[in-house]
Design an enzyme around this catalytic site. Structure first.
Site, PDB file in Angstrom:
ATOM      1  N   GLU A 275       0.839  -1.207   0.000  1.00 23.42           N
ATOM      2  CA  GLU A 275       0.000   0.000   0.000  1.00 23.42           C
ATOM      3  C   GLU A 275       0.873   1.257   0.000  1.00 23.42           C
ATOM      4  O   GLU A 275       0.816   2.077   0.919  1.00 23.42           O
ATOM      5  CB  GLU A 275      -0.880   0.015   1.259  1.00 23.42           C
ATOM      6  CG  GLU A 275      -1.781  -1.199   1.409  1.00 23.42           C
ATOM      7  CD  GLU A 275      -2.434  -1.279   2.791  1.00 23.42           C
ATOM      8  OE1 GLU A 275      -2.021  -0.545   3.712  1.00 23.42           O
ATOM      9  OE2 GLU A 275      -3.364  -2.086   2.947  1.00 23.42           O
ATOM     10  N   PRO A 276       1.691   1.438  -1.024  1.00 24.59           N
ATOM     11  CA  PRO A 276       2.586   2.599  -1.031  1.00 24.59           C
ATOM     12  C   PRO A 276       1.817   3.889  -1.323  1.00 24.59           C
ATOM     13  O   PRO A 276       0.897   3.906  -2.137  1.00 24.59           O
ATOM     14  CB  PRO A 276       3.546   2.292  -2.181  1.00 24.59           C
ATOM     15  CG  PRO A 276       2.707   1.501  -3.146  1.00 24.59           C
ATOM     16  CD  PRO A 276       1.799   0.649  -2.279  1.00 24.59           C
ATOM     17  N   GLY A 277       2.209   4.942  -0.650  1.00 24.02           N
ATOM     18  CA  GLY A 277       1.612   6.253  -0.927  1.00 24.02           C
ATOM     19  C   GLY A 277       2.711   7.238  -1.295  1.00 24.02           C
ATOM     20  O   GLY A 277       3.013   7.494  -2.451  1.00 24.02           O
ATOM     21  N   ARG A 278       3.362   7.744  -0.247  1.00 26.70           N
ATOM     22  CA  ARG A 278       4.371   8.790  -0.406  1.00 26.70           C
ATOM     23  C   ARG A 278       5.477   8.438  -1.400  1.00 26.70           C
ATOM     24  O   ARG A 278       5.917   9.288  -2.173  1.00 26.70           O
ATOM     25  CB  ARG A 278       4.998   9.041   0.968  1.00 26.70           C
ATOM     26  CG  ARG A 278       5.865  10.246   1.058  1.00 26.70           C
ATOM     27  CD  ARG A 278       6.585  10.253   2.418  1.00 26.70           C
ATOM     28  NE  ARG A 278       5.704  10.027   3.539  1.00 26.70           N
ATOM     29  CZ  ARG A 278       5.110  10.987   4.261  1.00 26.70           C
ATOM     30  NH1 ARG A 278       5.328  12.254   3.968  1.00 26.70           N
ATOM     31  NH2 ARG A 278       4.320  10.687   5.265  1.00 26.70           N
ATOM     32  N   ARG A 314       2.005  19.939   6.255  1.00 27.22           N
ATOM     33  CA  ARG A 314       3.025  19.066   6.863  1.00 27.22           C
ATOM     34  C   ARG A 314       4.002  19.782   7.793  1.00 27.22           C
ATOM     35  O   ARG A 314       4.290  19.268   8.872  1.00 27.22           O
ATOM     36  CB  ARG A 314       3.770  18.267   5.778  1.00 27.22           C
ATOM     37  CG  ARG A 314       2.846  17.334   4.980  1.00 27.22           C
ATOM     38  CD  ARG A 314       3.627  16.418   4.038  1.00 27.22           C
ATOM     39  NE  ARG A 314       4.474  15.510   4.766  1.00 27.22           N
ATOM     40  CZ  ARG A 314       5.772  15.655   4.940  1.00 27.22           C
ATOM     41  NH1 ARG A 314       6.424  16.644   4.383  1.00 27.22           N
ATOM     42  NH2 ARG A 314       6.443  14.775   5.657  1.00 27.22           N
ATOM     43  N   TYR A 318       3.731  18.248  11.334  1.00 28.06           N
ATOM     44  CA  TYR A 318       4.762  17.243  11.643  1.00 28.06           C
ATOM     45  C   TYR A 318       6.161  17.847  11.727  1.00 28.06           C
ATOM     46  O   TYR A 318       7.139  17.102  11.652  1.00 28.06           O
ATOM     47  CB  TYR A 318       4.812  16.172  10.534  1.00 28.06           C
ATOM     48  CG  TYR A 318       3.509  15.576  10.105  1.00 28.06           C
ATOM     49  CD1 TYR A 318       2.601  15.063  11.026  1.00 28.06           C
ATOM     50  CD2 TYR A 318       3.182  15.483   8.754  1.00 28.06           C
ATOM     51  CE1 TYR A 318       1.416  14.486  10.609  1.00 28.06           C
ATOM     52  CE2 TYR A 318       1.994  14.906   8.331  1.00 28.06           C
ATOM     53  CZ  TYR A 318       1.122  14.410   9.264  1.00 28.06           C
ATOM     54  OH  TYR A 318      -0.041  13.838   8.848  1.00 28.06           O
ATOM     55  N   CYS A 343      -2.851  33.597  10.355  1.00 32.21           N
ATOM     56  CA  CYS A 343      -2.655  34.151  11.698  1.00 32.21           C
ATOM     57  C   CYS A 343      -2.484  33.044  12.731  1.00 32.21           C
ATOM     58  O   CYS A 343      -3.354  32.796  13.574  1.00 32.21           O
ATOM     59  CB  CYS A 343      -3.811  35.078  12.037  1.00 32.21           C
ATOM     60  SG  CYS A 343      -3.793  36.486  10.927  1.00 32.21           S
ATOM     61  N   GLU A 344      -1.375  32.342  12.608  1.00 31.11           N
ATOM     62  CA  GLU A 344      -0.959  31.282  13.526  1.00 31.11           C
ATOM     63  C   GLU A 344       0.560  31.246  13.443  1.00 31.11           C
ATOM     64  O   GLU A 344       1.114  31.249  12.340  1.00 31.11           O
ATOM     65  CB  GLU A 344      -1.422  29.894  13.038  1.00 31.11           C
ATOM     66  CG  GLU A 344      -2.882  29.652  12.991  1.00 31.11           C
ATOM     67  CD  GLU A 344      -3.437  29.043  14.259  1.00 31.11           C
ATOM     68  OE1 GLU A 344      -2.657  28.644  15.135  1.00 31.11           O
ATOM     69  OE2 GLU A 344      -4.660  28.981  14.353  1.00 31.11           O
ATOM     70  N   TYR A 372       0.537  14.022   0.621  1.00 28.40           N
ATOM     71  CA  TYR A 372       0.064  14.681   1.847  1.00 28.40           C
ATOM     72  C   TYR A 372       0.194  16.206   1.724  1.00 28.40           C
ATOM     73  O   TYR A 372       0.502  16.895   2.697  1.00 28.40           O
ATOM     74  CB  TYR A 372       0.800  14.117   3.086  1.00 28.40           C
ATOM     75  CG  TYR A 372       0.695  12.613   3.139  1.00 28.40           C
ATOM     76  CD1 TYR A 372      -0.516  12.012   3.472  1.00 28.40           C
ATOM     77  CD2 TYR A 372       1.754  11.790   2.781  1.00 28.40           C
ATOM     78  CE1 TYR A 372      -0.653  10.629   3.477  1.00 28.40           C
ATOM     79  CE2 TYR A 372       1.630  10.409   2.773  1.00 28.40           C
ATOM     80  CZ  TYR A 372       0.421   9.836   3.124  1.00 28.40           C
ATOM     81  OH  TYR A 372       0.290   8.472   3.117  1.00 28.40           O
TER      82      TYR A 372
HETATM   83  C1  LIG Z   1      -1.338   6.059   5.030  1.00 27.91           C
HETATM   84  C2  LIG Z   1      -1.396   4.606   4.807  1.00 27.91           C
HETATM   85  C3  LIG Z   1      -0.584   4.012   3.828  1.00 27.91           C
HETATM   86  C4  LIG Z   1       0.414   4.786   3.007  1.00 27.91           C
HETATM   87  O1  LIG Z   1       1.489   5.254   3.737  1.00 27.91           O
HETATM   88  P1  LIG Z   1       2.743   5.889   2.991  1.00 27.91           P
HETATM   89  O2  LIG Z   1       3.655   6.240   4.095  1.00 27.91           O
HETATM   90  O3  LIG Z   1       2.271   7.077   2.248  1.00 27.91           O
HETATM   91  O4  LIG Z   1       3.308   4.858   2.087  1.00 27.91           O
HETATM   92  C5  LIG Z   1      -0.724   2.652   3.610  1.00 27.91           C
HETATM   93  N1  LIG Z   1      -1.599   1.909   4.323  1.00 27.91           N
HETATM   94  C6  LIG Z   1      -2.383   2.447   5.271  1.00 27.91           C
HETATM   95  C7  LIG Z   1      -3.336   1.583   5.994  1.00 27.91           C
HETATM   96  C8  LIG Z   1      -2.313   3.806   5.547  1.00 27.91           C
HETATM   97  O5  LIG Z   1      -3.076   4.325   6.498  1.00 27.91           O
END
Ligand SMILES: *Cc1c(COP(=O)(O)O)cnc(C)c1O
Length: 419
Positions: A275-278, A314, A318, A343-344, A372
């Site tokens: 489940e890659p995102g970033r 971000r 973070y 204004c923060e 993100y």
């Molecule tokens: C956010 C998330 C991801 C993706 O995370 P990355 O750090 O962007 O790869 C994969 N699986 C689940 C369940 C998530 O909540």
């Protein structure tokens, strides 16, 4: 590697000079490079090709833009969704329902029903309670829900606390020591087809060893559950692979990640899901902004840009770093604090940063803003919803329009009792 480079002293996205986009759409605006997105999707997919049986579900939450999803669908990616809204986006982008997995601790009854009716490929259950509710819904609808159980391996991902998800104190998954019993219980429920385990220990991981430790733990759990007579044919290893936000930082490469997974899972005999995102979208975008003014300060000057924490959350959320670069740098450098107009005090992108010298009206970018970024944008301070553009060679198109404050205001009502 990305396709945001200087040509004749001006930063381009592929073959498009960024000032051209600023002229056309105004700032702030996210700019994505299609070629970069495709490159990252392929590098990750090709790295995993050393594994026998793989399913990749892009984490939609990292960048849910429809055009981005469309590109990834074309590249053979499925989707990992965490809400009904993301499910609709994945379907609208043409992703096959069977390639969609649904994660998240708080799937509502309505979301479970919709996902079941859409025929999604897998529910990543985060509790026994959720599994029992889904089983009941599935029986009522005369369907079977294919599921894996998300376990919390209690491993420290070594990342920022707000994006750690695999420690016992985090809300995600079921406690590791209760997972086998919960699995057995759910495997006995008509309406559910339990087929495996899932985990996701956090995001922006800079090292592979926490992932390896977590995979080893769930591998043991898989053997325990199989020994009890249950099927475990799918193991969902989540996302989390980080990307360098600071030029010069070294992060694990997809090839190293795949080699580690291959080593740990060699005797698993299961389809591996990711489940890659970033790692797919991070580098595919920049946030293009214009300097509103440079204000003298007690210390370093304040570079006030027209992007703010509502557009890119971000740094405020973070303490994240985004490299900052002038679109047409003169070669001179300055040390400055970079802030937005909100204004923060948390509306701060960088303090005491050595940057290209910029002046009022200059264009600049925050790099590595494709993940993100726009997805977390909001309209705080009654600012517009930031637009998004995708570049393809020498072409570009708006892929999300700016939503003006007037449009948002028009959705508000003063009730009769105030008139
Ligand atoms: C956010 C998330 C991801 C993706 O995370 P990355 O750090 O962007 O790869 C994969 N699986 C689940 C369940 C998530 O909540």
């Amino acid at each position: 590697m990305d396709h945001f480079e200087y040509h004749d002293g001006v930063l381009h996205a592929e073959a498009v000079a960024l000032p051209q986009i600023a002229d056309g759409v105004d700032t702030p605006v996210y700019v994505y490079s299609r070629a970069t997105l495709i490159r990252h999707a392929r590098v990750f997919r090709d790295a995993l090709a050393i594994l026998p049986s793989v399913h990749i579900a892009f984490a939609v939450k990292s960048n849910p833009n429809l055009a981005v999803l469309k590109v990834l669908a074309t590249e053979g990616y499925g989707a990992d969704v965490v809400s009904g809204g993301e499910l609709e986006r994945a379907l609208a982008a043409g992703m096959a329902p069977a390639d969609i997995v649904f994660s998240g601790v708080g799937k509502t009854s309505a979301e479970l029903i919709r996902a079941l009716e859409a025929g999604i490929g897998q529910f990543n259950l985060e509790s026994a309670e959720e599994g029992l509710e889904l089983a009941e819904i599935a029986r009522r609808l005369g369907r079977t829900a294919t599921c894996v159980l998300r376990v919390n391996p209690d491993v420290d991902a070594g990342t920022h606390g707000k994006i750690s998800t695999g420690k016992a104190e985090n809300k995600f998954g079921v406690p590791f020591d209760r997972a086998a019993a919960i699995y057995a219980r759910l495997a006995g429920e008509p309406g559910l087809a339990m087929r495996g385990l899932a985990l996701h220990i956090g995001s922006q991981l800079s090292r592979l060893d926490p992932l390896e430790a977590a995979f080893l733990k769930v591998g043991d759990l898989m053997r325990t559950i199989r020994a009890a007579g249950h099927t475990v044919s799918h193991m969902d290893l989540g996302g989390g692979v980080g990307v360098p936000y600071k030029s010069g930082d070294i992060f694990p490469q997809p090839g190293e990640y795949a080699a580690m997974v291959a080593r740990v899972t060699a005797d698993w005999g299961a389809t591996l899901m990711f489940e890659p995102g970033r790692v797919i979208t991070g580098n595919t975008g920049v946030l293009l902004t214009r300097v509103v003014r440079v204000k003298e300060g007690a210390g370093h000057p304040w570079v006030v840009v027209d992007a703010a924490m509502n557009d890119l959350a971000r740094p405020a959320m973070y303490d994240a770093w985004h490299d900052f670069a002038a679109v047409a740098p003169s070669g001179a450098q300055m040390t400055a604090n970079i802030v937005g107009p909100i204004c923060e005090s948390s509306d701060t992108f960088a303090m005491a940063r050595d940057i290209d010298t910029v002046a009022r009206g200059d264009l600049a970018v925050f790099r590595t803003a494709g993940a993100y970024g726009a997805t977390m944008a909001n309209t705080y301070n009654s600012r517009a919803m930031v637009p998004e553009v995708m570049v393809d060679g020498d072409r570009w198109a708006i892929v999300a329009e700016r939503i003006e404050p007037s449009t948002i205001l028009a959705a508000e009502r003063v009730p009769d009792f105030l008139l």
